[in-house]
Design a protein around this motif. Structure first.
Motif, PDB file in Angstrom:
ATOM      1  N   ARG A 269       0.835  -1.199   0.000  1.00 59.95           N
ATOM      2  CA  ARG A 269       0.000   0.000   0.000  1.00 59.95           C
ATOM      3  C   ARG A 269       0.877   1.259   0.000  1.00 59.95           C
TER       4      ARG A 269
ATOM      5  N   TRP B  35       2.093   2.388  -3.438  1.00 63.81           N
ATOM      6  CA  TRP B  35       1.080   3.093  -4.220  1.00 63.81           C
ATOM      7  C   TRP B  35       0.995   4.548  -3.760  1.00 63.81           C
ATOM      8  N   ILE B  36       1.042   4.761  -2.454  1.00 63.47           N
ATOM      9  CA  ILE B  36       0.959   6.123  -1.910  1.00 63.47           C
ATOM     10  C   ILE B  36       2.194   6.923  -2.313  1.00 63.47           C
TER      11      ILE B  36
ATOM     12  N   PHE C 136      -4.067  -2.522  -7.160  1.00 66.14           N
ATOM     13  CA  PHE C 136      -4.479  -1.259  -6.545  1.00 66.14           C
ATOM     14  C   PHE C 136      -5.764  -1.459  -5.755  1.00 66.14           C
TER      15      PHE C 136
ATOM     16  N   PHE D  35      -7.223  -0.101  -2.121  1.00 66.06           N
ATOM     17  CA  PHE D  35      -8.038   1.118  -2.166  1.00 66.06           C
ATOM     18  C   PHE D  35      -9.348   0.855  -2.894  1.00 66.06           C
TER      19      PHE D  35
ATOM     20  N   LEU E 218      -7.281   6.663  -2.541  1.00 66.60           N
ATOM     21  CA  LEU E 218      -5.837   6.871  -2.632  1.00 66.60           C
ATOM     22  C   LEU E 218      -5.492   8.322  -2.346  1.00 66.60           C
TER      23      LEU E 218
END
Length: 75
Positions: free
Chosen positions: A9, A12-13, A44, A48, A54
């Motif tokens: 996660r 992705w952030i 993804f 989320f 996101l």
């Protein structure tokens, strides 16, 4: 059988924040982030619900980083 690995996660952030810095809010797109990470966009949605989720997580991360930097005296 090979173990299935997921893109964390946090990656992705981080990638979302990089995209935001480079191209503004419109650059934060699931497909573009997946391409930059070298993964499919399906992963993804394991983290989320949607792009807005996101963006909310990105804001939270930015606030934490900014607060920590301020606590350290801007160093």
């Amino acid at each position: 059988m090979a173990a299935i690995t997921r893109t964390p996660r946090s990656r992705w952030i981080e990638e979302g924040l990089r995209a935001l810095a480079a191209g503004g809010p419109d650059a934060v797109r699931v497909e573009a982030l997946a391409r930059a990470l070298g993964v499919t966009k399906g992963g993804f949605y394991g983290h989320f619900a949607d792009r807005n989720a996101l963006l909310g997580e990105m804001l939270d991360a930015w606030e934490r980083m900014s607060t920590e930097e301020a606590r350290r005296g801007g160093r």
